[in-house]
Design a protein around this motif. Structure first.
Motif, PDB file in Angstrom:
ATOM      1  N   LEU A   1      19.331  -3.955 -12.517  1.00  0.00           N
ATOM      2  CA  LEU A   1      19.990  -3.221 -11.435  1.00  0.00           C
ATOM      3  C   LEU A   1      19.954  -4.081 -10.173  1.00  0.00           C
ATOM      4  N   GLN A   2      20.965  -4.885  -9.993  1.00  0.00           N
ATOM      5  CA  GLN A   2      20.980  -5.898  -8.938  1.00  0.00           C
ATOM      6  C   GLN A   2      21.103  -5.312  -7.536  1.00  0.00           C
ATOM      7  N   ASP A   3      21.494  -4.044  -7.417  1.00  0.00           N
ATOM      8  CA  ASP A   3      21.644  -3.440  -6.093  1.00  0.00           C
ATOM      9  C   ASP A   3      20.303  -3.097  -5.454  1.00  0.00           C
ATOM     10  N   TYR A   4      19.234  -3.140  -6.224  1.00  0.00           N
ATOM     11  CA  TYR A   4      17.914  -2.783  -5.711  1.00  0.00           C
ATOM     12  C   TYR A   4      17.092  -4.030  -5.401  1.00  0.00           C
ATOM     13  N   LYS A   5      16.473  -4.023  -4.230  1.00  0.00           N
ATOM     14  CA  LYS A   5      15.586  -5.112  -3.806  1.00  0.00           C
ATOM     15  C   LYS A   5      14.158  -4.573  -3.767  1.00  0.00           C
ATOM     16  N   VAL A   6      13.235  -5.287  -4.394  1.00  0.00           N
ATOM     17  CA  VAL A   6      11.852  -4.819  -4.464  1.00  0.00           C
ATOM     18  C   VAL A   6      11.027  -5.378  -3.313  1.00  0.00           C
ATOM     19  N   SER A   7      10.110  -4.579  -2.823  1.00  0.00           N
ATOM     20  CA  SER A   7       9.121  -5.022  -1.834  1.00  0.00           C
ATOM     21  C   SER A   7       7.847  -4.216  -2.052  1.00  0.00           C
ATOM     22  N   MET A   8       6.769  -4.661  -1.413  1.00  0.00           N
ATOM     23  CA  MET A   8       5.472  -4.018  -1.609  1.00  0.00           C
ATOM     24  C   MET A   8       4.736  -3.872  -0.281  1.00  0.00           C
ATOM     25  N   GLU A   9       3.820  -2.902  -0.257  1.00  0.00           N
ATOM     26  CA  GLU A   9       2.924  -2.737   0.879  1.00  0.00           C
ATOM     27  C   GLU A   9       1.527  -2.460   0.350  1.00  0.00           C
ATOM     28  N   GLU A  10       0.522  -3.109   0.954  1.00  0.00           N
ATOM     29  CA  GLU A  10      -0.874  -2.792   0.622  1.00  0.00           C
ATOM     30  C   GLU A  10      -1.652  -2.606   1.904  1.00  0.00           C
ATOM     31  N   ILE A  11      -2.524  -1.583   1.932  1.00  0.00           N
ATOM     32  CA  ILE A  11      -3.327  -1.262   3.104  1.00  0.00           C
ATOM     33  C   ILE A  11      -4.784  -1.215   2.672  1.00  0.00           C
TER      34      ILE A  11
ATOM     35  N   THR B   1      -5.246  -6.669  -6.078  1.00  0.00           N
ATOM     36  CA  THR B   1      -4.461  -5.612  -6.717  1.00  0.00           C
ATOM     37  C   THR B   1      -2.973  -5.806  -6.451  1.00  0.00           C
ATOM     38  N   ALA B   2      -2.632  -6.139  -5.198  1.00  0.00           N
ATOM     39  CA  ALA B   2      -1.223  -6.379  -4.861  1.00  0.00           C
ATOM     40  C   ALA B   2      -0.674  -7.572  -5.630  1.00  0.00           C
ATOM     41  N   ILE B   3      -1.481  -8.620  -5.771  1.00  0.00           N
ATOM     42  CA  ILE B   3      -1.037  -9.793  -6.529  1.00  0.00           C
ATOM     43  C   ILE B   3      -0.797  -9.430  -7.993  1.00  0.00           C
ATOM     44  N   THR B   4      -1.702  -8.621  -8.568  1.00  0.00           N
ATOM     45  CA  THR B   4      -1.504  -8.173  -9.950  1.00  0.00           C
ATOM     46  C   THR B   4      -0.220  -7.365 -10.084  1.00  0.00           C
TER      47      THR B   4
ATOM     48  N   VAL C   1      -6.487  -1.654   8.061  1.00  0.00           N
ATOM     49  CA  VAL C   1      -6.723  -0.457   8.872  1.00  0.00           C
ATOM     50  C   VAL C   1      -8.139   0.033   8.613  1.00  0.00           C
ATOM     51  N   ASP C   2      -8.846   0.426   9.637  1.00  0.00           N
ATOM     52  CA  ASP C   2     -10.223   0.897   9.483  1.00  0.00           C
ATOM     53  C   ASP C   2     -10.323   2.010   8.439  1.00  0.00           C
ATOM     54  N   SER C   3     -11.326   1.888   7.573  1.00  0.00           N
ATOM     55  CA  SER C   3     -11.750   2.962   6.656  1.00  0.00           C
ATOM     56  C   SER C   3     -10.728   3.324   5.581  1.00  0.00           C
ATOM     57  N   VAL C   4      -9.822   2.425   5.260  1.00  0.00           N
ATOM     58  CA  VAL C   4      -8.863   2.685   4.172  1.00  0.00           C
ATOM     59  C   VAL C   4      -9.359   1.985   2.913  1.00  0.00           C
ATOM     60  N   PRO C   5      -9.756   2.716   1.861  1.00  0.00           N
ATOM     61  CA  PRO C   5     -10.275   2.073   0.645  1.00  0.00           C
ATOM     62  C   PRO C   5      -9.243   1.222  -0.079  1.00  0.00           C
ATOM     63  N   GLY C   6      -7.979   1.645  -0.052  1.00  0.00           N
ATOM     64  CA  GLY C   6      -6.936   0.872  -0.720  1.00  0.00           C
ATOM     65  C   GLY C   6      -5.725   1.721  -1.049  1.00  0.00           C
ATOM     66  N   THR C   7      -4.572   1.329  -0.532  1.00  0.00           N
ATOM     67  CA  THR C   7      -3.308   2.007  -0.826  1.00  0.00           C
ATOM     68  C   THR C   7      -2.280   0.942  -1.190  1.00  0.00           C
ATOM     69  N   HIS C   8      -1.582   1.130  -2.314  1.00  0.00           N
ATOM     70  CA  HIS C   8      -0.596   0.158  -2.783  1.00  0.00           C
ATOM     71  C   HIS C   8       0.709   0.868  -3.106  1.00  0.00           C
ATOM     72  N   SER C   9       1.791   0.355  -2.561  1.00  0.00           N
ATOM     73  CA  SER C   9       3.115   0.935  -2.783  1.00  0.00           C
ATOM     74  C   SER C   9       4.094  -0.144  -3.231  1.00  0.00           C
TER      75      SER C   9
ATOM     76  N   ASP D   1      19.681   4.646  -1.903  1.00  0.00           N
ATOM     77  CA  ASP D   1      18.437   5.372  -2.112  1.00  0.00           C
ATOM     78  C   ASP D   1      17.249   4.427  -2.237  1.00  0.00           C
ATOM     79  N   GLN D   2      16.079   5.004  -2.376  1.00  0.00           N
ATOM     80  CA  GLN D   2      14.846   4.237  -2.547  1.00  0.00           C
ATOM     81  C   GLN D   2      14.000   4.887  -3.640  1.00  0.00           C
ATOM     82  N   ILE D   3      13.451   4.046  -4.503  1.00  0.00           N
ATOM     83  CA  ILE D   3      12.466   4.477  -5.497  1.00  0.00           C
ATOM     84  C   ILE D   3      11.115   3.918  -5.068  1.00  0.00           C
ATOM     85  N   GLU D   4      10.092   4.759  -5.055  1.00  0.00           N
ATOM     86  CA  GLU D   4       8.759   4.327  -4.632  1.00  0.00           C
ATOM     87  C   GLU D   4       7.715   4.817  -5.631  1.00  0.00           C
ATOM     88  N   ILE D   5       6.797   3.917  -6.000  1.00  0.00           N
ATOM     89  CA  ILE D   5       5.592   4.333  -6.711  1.00  0.00           C
ATOM     90  C   ILE D   5       4.401   3.920  -5.858  1.00  0.00           C
TER      91      ILE D   5
END
Length: 234
Positions: free
Chosen positions: A120-130, A142-145, A176-184, A192-196
């Motif tokens: 699906l070439q119309d979708y561009k992937v990106s990531m965020e980790e906190i 985890t983000a690298i994996t 960010v202070d006190s964030v154990p880990g969030t990955h999106s 539209d946007q698909i997010e996990i």
């Protein structure tokens, strides 16, 4: 089971508590010194240290014939060398960028989604980790994996912390202070946007997974991952 803790920060202390609750004994609590007293008596070592200490910790374990569970990130340029050293010494080695059961299921979901999105070439992937501000490496292991899971199942070829070019996955690494880990993981198109997303509420899951891996690796030889522990390999 006798456990050596290589690294005795917040994670090491949580691992200690969970290990003792599960009936295990701690024979070494290594902080910042080079003192390995007690390591030779250990059935397994759990390394949650810092990138600058990880290679020496792991190497010393292999030389003493002690199986290693490593959750330290930021040293993976030496991973292949550690695998070779483990094999040379007929040892046992399990590295995990994240030991949480939920995260390892998230890894599988991420790879499967990447396969579905690959054409699906119309979708561009990106990531965020906190993560918390004490985390020394960026992006997280985890983000690298997660990025590698996408690369292995799509036309993307590498990740970057900078502006992404063609076939690059941008990772936004936040502290960010006190964030154990969030990955999106985001797949964005014009319509539209698909997010996990995986959000850790505390560090208990990481610590429990490390102890479970230590229990599992006893009497085994070879190179393993959490997929082996959780029987996720196909």
């Amino acid at each position: 089971m006798k456990i050596a803790l290589l690294g005795y920060g917040k994670m090491g202390q949580i691992i200690e508590r969970i290990a003792i609750e599960r009936g295990h004994e701690i024979v070494l609590r290594k902080k910042s010194t080079d003192n390995y007293d007690g390591l030779k008596d250990a059935d397994v070592a759990i390394d949650f240290s810092v990138p600058s200490a990880a290679v020496q910790n792991i190497s010393t374990c292999f030389e003493l014939g002690v199986p290693v569970i490593s959750g330290t990130t930021g040293w993976l340029e030496e991973y292949d060398n550690m695998v070779a050293l483990c094999t040379k010494n007929n040892g046992a080695f399990l590295y995990g960028s994240n030991f949480s059961l939920g995260v390892n299921l998230f890894f599988e979901l991420n790879s499967y989604l990447a396969k579905m999105m690959s054409n699906l070439q119309d979708y561009k992937v990106s990531m965020e980790e906190i993560h918390h501000t004490q985390k020394l490496d960026a992006p997280s292991g985890t983000a690298i994996t997660l990025a590698n899971g996408i690369i292995d199942n799509s036309a993307y070829t590498e990740w970057t912390l900078d502006n992404a070019q063609n076939n690059q996955i941008h990772i936004d690494a936040k502290r960010v202070d006190s964030v154990p880990g969030t990955h999106s993981v985001f797949y964005d198109s014009a319509i539209d946007q698909i997010e996990i997303k995986h959000t850790a509420h505390n560090r208990e899951g990481f610590a429990l997974g490390a102890v479970v891996a230590a229990e599992w690796i006893q009497n085994k030889k070879g190179i393993f991952s959490m997929k082996d522990v959780l029987n996720l390999k196909k």
